[in-house]
Design an enzyme around this catalytic site. Structure first.
Site, PDB file in Angstrom:
ATOM      1  N   ASP A 352       0.836  -1.192   0.000  1.00 36.62           N
ATOM      2  CA  ASP A 352       0.000   0.000   0.000  1.00 36.62           C
ATOM      3  C   ASP A 352       0.877   1.251   0.000  1.00 36.62           C
ATOM      4  OD1 ASP A 352      -2.612   1.417   0.509  1.00 36.62           O
ATOM      5  OD2 ASP A 352      -1.584   1.926   2.368  1.00 36.62           O
ATOM      6  N   GLU A 388       1.607  -0.378  -5.021  1.00 39.36           N
ATOM      7  CA  GLU A 388       0.684   0.699  -5.346  1.00 39.36           C
ATOM      8  C   GLU A 388       1.590   1.919  -5.528  1.00 39.36           C
ATOM      9  OE1 GLU A 388      -3.470   2.515  -3.666  1.00 39.36           O
ATOM     10  OE2 GLU A 388      -1.815   2.339  -2.238  1.00 39.36           O
TER      11      GLU A 388
END
Length: 710
Positions: A352, A388
Site C-alpha cells: 500500500d 501501489e
C-alpha cells in the site's frame, strides 16, 4: 520467575527450553518495563525492568515463563514533543514484534499521551493509565508449527507455466467474501477458516484465478473518528501489528488458522498475496492515540518535520509516515515480511502507498534502502512484489519507476479502458498502449509486460456494476457529507442513476461490464479481478466503502439469471486466457504478422491497417487487433486471435482484415445482444473481407488457424 540479561536478538518474545526472551528496540528510552498479564489479559501479574541494553535493544530473559501469559511494555523517557520525544510510562504499549494479540482496542481518553482539554494539547502530559483499555500481546511458540502445504512457486523459473505473467489475481476481503457465503457455518463467516472452507475454495478454483490478493490481514485498528460515528475501518489499512493476524478474522485465537487457510489454498493451486501497510500506522498524527511505536521511540519510528519535530510528515494522508531510513525500523519491516513468507507461508505482497517506502530526504528513489534490502534478500527477492505506485507526498506518483522485479498497479490502464468504453473521444492511441502492456511505462527499464498489473476496478472505487450504473459517488453512509472518495470515476449510468428496470439500459450495462472484462483478460500484462465483479456486486454507488462493514460491502451470493450469466461469461474469459499463453507473452510484442514469431497488428473497422492518420482521428471509437503466432502452448502451428471493438453509440459495419494464410474465422466469445450471434454461430467461418454489423458498445473475439498449419 527469574529474570536474567537474555539476548538482544531475535526481537520480540521468543520461547526457548527454559523460558521466554524479550527484546525491544528503543534508541532514546531511559528504561523499559515488561508488564506480564494472565492469559485473559485482564490481570497484571508482574512488572519488571528489562535489565540490559545492547545497541539500543533492551532485553531480558524470564525463566519458567510459558505461552499461558500475555504482556505489554511501558517505556520511560522524556516527553518533549517539540524535540520529537513522546515517552509516557502511563501508556501500555504493544510489542511491534507481537505475533498475536489478546483483547480489543477500547476507545478511551487514556490512549492519548496528552491532556485533550489543554490549550496546547499534545505539549501537555497525560497521566491516565491505558492498561485496562489495551489488548495484550500473546506469547507464541513458533518452534513446532506444522508444515504448510507448498504451492508450486510461480517465481520458480524452472516452471515457466507458473510465472507471474500467467497469473490471474483475485482481490478479495476475508470478511466481505465469506460473511454471507451460502451454507457456510456461522462460526466460519468473516474468518480465515471460512476462506479455507472447501466449498469456498472450490468456487475460487472453478472461477480459474491463480492467486488471491487479500486486503490487509495484519492487526489493524479503527480510527477514533470512525468509532465516534459508530463506524469501523473495514478495509484494514490502519495497521498496528506487523506480525499479528487480525484478531477478528480468527476463530480460536490461533495463528495456525491463518496457516491452515494458506495450506488449503495452496493445495488447490492458488497463491496467497497479502496487501500490507508499512507506510503508516494506526497512531495517526500528533493528536492521535499512543498504542505502540509512538511511546516506544517516536523519533526513530516516524518521519518528523526536521524544523518542527513536534509534527509528522504526512505523505500518506493518514497522519504519519514510517521512517524506513532508520535501520532498526527497516529491519522491523524486513523481519515482518520474512515472517509472513517463511512462517505463515504466503507467496507475495502488494504494498500500500509504496511510493512512501521508497522516499528518502531528496524524494522517491528506486535505489532506496528499502528496495535494496528487498533485492539482496534471498527470500524476499523471489516472492511476488506488487506496488501501489503512489502516495500524496511531493512527487508521489511513480507509476513505471519501481525497480526490476516489481510489478505495479496500473491506474492508467484502469482509467483508459473505462474512458474508451464510455466513448470518450481521442482514446485510440492510449487504449492501444495500455492493451499492449504499457510498454511506454515499463519497457524502457528492461521490464516485462508482467510489470503492469491491469485492473478495471478494485476495493478502492466503484465496483464494475456501479461503474456502469452510477455517474456520481454516493458516499453519504460514510458520514462525511459525500465529500470523500474520488470525484472522477470515468463512469456512466446510461440514463438512470442506480438500479433500473429499463431492459435496454440493463442490456447496455451488461454489455459494458463484459466489454471491460474481456478487454482486461485479453490485454498484455497481469489481470486483477475484484471479487464480486463476476457476480455483478454493487456497493450502491459508494466508491469509498472503507468504513462499511455491512451488506454494502459483503458479497450477497444471491443467484439470479443475470449473476449466473455474468459468472459463466467471466469463467469463459479466464479459460480463454489460460488457453492462449500468447495473451500473457513474456516480452513486449513488436512484430507484425510476417512470420511465426508472436505478432500484434492493428486495423481499422474497414479491415485496413492503422496509419498515423487513422490513429489521430479523435472521433473514431472502433478498433480491431490481431494477435498471431503459436498461440497455444506446444501447438506447433501458427494461429491468430482477432478482437473487434465497437465503443461507438451506434451499430457499425466491420470488415475482416485480409491476412495471408487465413480464410475464415471462428467466433469464440462476444458481448452482443443479437439473437443468433452466440458463440459457435460462425463455426462455418467468415470469408475474407466479409462485412457484418457489430452492435453499439460491444465486441467480438475470433480465432483462426493459418492455412497449412497442422
Amino acid at each position: 520467575m527469574q529474570i536474567t540479561r537474555g539476548q538482544p536478538y531475535p526481537l520480540g518474545a521468543t520461547v526457548d527450553d527454559t523460558g521466554v526472551n524479550f527484546a525491544l528496540f528503543s534508541a532514546h528510552a531511559s528504561a523499559v518495563y515488561l508488564c506480564l498479564y494472565d492469559a485473559s489479559g485482564r490481570n497484571e501479574i508482574a512488572q519488571v525492568a528489562l535489565p540490559r541494553q545492547s545497541d539500543h535493544i533492551w532485553h531480558g530473559h524470564i525463566e519458567g515463563l510459558s505461552t499461558q501469559y500475555t504482556y505489554g511494555y511501558r517505556v520511560d523517557g522524556p516527553y518533549q514533543p517539540q524535540l520529537g520525544h513522546r515517552f509516557n510510562r502511563h501508556k501500555l504499549l504493544l510489542d511491534p514484534y507481537a505475533k498475536l494479540l489478546q483483547g480489543e482496542f477500547t476507545d478511551h481518553i487514556s490512549h492519548y499521551g496528552y491532556q485533550q482539554e489543554h490549550e496546547q494539547q499534545d505539549l501537555s502530559f497525560c497521566t491516565l493509565d491505558s492498561g485496562d483499555y489495551m489488548p495484550k500481546c500473546k506469547i507464541v511458540d513458533c518452534r513446532d508449527l506444522p508444515p504448510i502445504a507448498a504451492v508450486a512457486k510461480a517465481y520458480d523459473q524452472s516452471q515457466p507455466s507458473l510465472s507471474l505473467r500467467r497469473s490471474i489475481i483475485y482481490e478479495l476481503h476475508v470478511k466481505g467474501f465469506t460473511q454471507r457465503f451460502p451454507d457456510l457455518p456461522q462460526t466460519e463467516r468473516g474468518r480465515f477458516c471460512g476462506l479455507a472452507n472447501a466449498e469456498v475454495i472450490d468456487y475460487i478454483k472453478a472461477l480459474g484465478v491463480t492467486a488471491v490478493e487479500l486486503l490487509p490481514v495484519q492487526q489493524f485498528a479503527s480510527e477514533p473518528f470512525l468509532q465516534h460515528k459508530q463506524l469501523s475501518n473495514y478495509w484494514g489499512y490502519n495497521s498496528i501489528g506487523f506480525f499479528a493476524p487480525h484478531q477478528a478474522y480468527l476463530q480460536q485465537a490461533d495463528i495456525n488458522e491463518f496457516r491452515q487457510m494458506v495450506s488449503a489454498l495452496h493445495k488447490a493451486g492458488i497463491e496467497v498475496i497479502l496487501d500490507v501497510v508499512y507506510n503508516h500506522t494506526a497512531e495517526g498524527d500528533c493528536l492521535g492515540p499512543t498504542y505502540s511505536f509512538r511511546g516506544i521511540d517516536n523519533l526513530s519510528y516516524y518521519r518528523l518535520h526536521p524544523q518542527q519535530p513536534r509534527y509528522y510528515i504526512n505523505d500518506t494522508g493518514c497522519g504519519n509516515s514510517v521512517d524506513l531510513s532508520n535501520p532498526h525500523v527497516l529491519r522491523l519491516v524486513m523481519d515482518s515480511l520474512r515472517y509472513w513468507v517463511e512462517v505463515m507461508g504466503v507467496d507475495g505482497f502488494r504494498f500500500d502507498l509504496a511510493a512512501t517506502l521508497g522516499r528518502e530526504p531528496q524524494g522517491f528513489n528506486a535505489n532506496s534502502s528499502f528496495f535494496d534490502a528487498i533485492k539482496q534478500d534471498p527470500v524476499l527477492s523471489r516472492v511476488r512484489l506488487i506496488a501501489e505506485p503512489w502516495d500524496i507526498g511531493p512527487g508521489g506518483y511513480q507509476l513505471g519507476q519501481f525497480p526490476m522485479g516489481w510489478s505495479e498497479w496500473n491506474d492508467r490502464y484502469r482509467d483508459t479502458v473505462r474512458r474508451f468504453w464510455r466513448g470518450d473521444l481521442g482514446m485510440l492511441p492510449e487504449f492501444a498502449r495500455r492493451f499492449h502492456g504499457s510498454g511506454d511505462l515499463f519497457e524502457h527499464a528492461g521490464r516485462k509486460p508482467s510489470a503492469s498489473i491491469n485492473f478495471i476496478s478494485s476495493h478502492d472505487g466503484f465496483t464494475l456494476a456501479d461503474l456502469v450504473s452510477y455517474q456520481q459517488r454516493h458516499n453519504q453512509a460514510n458520514g462525511e457529507q459525500n465529500r470523500d472518495g474520488n470525484q472522477e470515476n470515468f463512469s456512466e449510468n446510461y440514463g438512470v442513476e442506480g438500479p433500473s428496470f429499463d431492459l435496454q439500459i440493463q442490456a447496455l450495462r451488461t454489455r459494458q461490464s463484459r466489454n471491460m472484462l474481456t478487454t482486461l483478460l485479453l490485454s498484455q500484462g497481469v489481470p486483477m479481478l475484484l471479487a464480486g465483479d463476476e457476480l455483478g456486486h454493487s456497493q450502491q454507488g459508494n466508491n469509498n466503502a472503507y468504513c462499511q462493514d455491512n451488506p454494502i460491502t459483503w458479497l450477497s451470493w444471491q443467484h439470479d439469471i443475470h449473476s449466473d450469466e455474468q459468472l459463466a461469461f467471466t469463467r469463459r474469459l479466464i479459460q480463454l486466457r489460460q488457453r492462449f499463453p500468447i495473451l500473457c507473452n513474456r516480452d513486449y510484442i513488436h512484430q507484425s504478422c510476417t512470420n511465426g514469431a508472436p505478432a500484434l497488428d492493428w486495423f481499422c473497422r474497414q479491415g485496413d491497417p492503422m496509419t498515423k492518420a487513422l490513429w489521430s482521428e479523435a472521433h473514431t471509437r472502433t478498433l480491431s487487433v490481431v494477435i498471431s503466432g503459436e498461440l497455444e502452448a506446444q501447438s506447433g502451428c501458427k494461429q491468430a486471435l482477432l478482437l473487434m471493438l465497437n465503443a461507438d453509440e451506434t451499430p457499425l459495419n466491420f470488415s475482416l482484415p485480409s491476412i495471408t494464410g487465413i480464410s475464415h474465422w471462428d467466433c469464440l466469445i462476444h458481448t452482443q445482444d443479437f439473437v443468433g450471434q452466440g458463440e459457435g454461430s460462425f463455426a462455418g467461418g467468415i470469408g475474407k473481407q466479409q462485412q457484418f454489423l457489430l452492435q453499439d458498445k460491444s465486441l467480438m473475439v475470433f480465432y483462426a488457424q493459418f492455412e497449412g498449419a497442422s
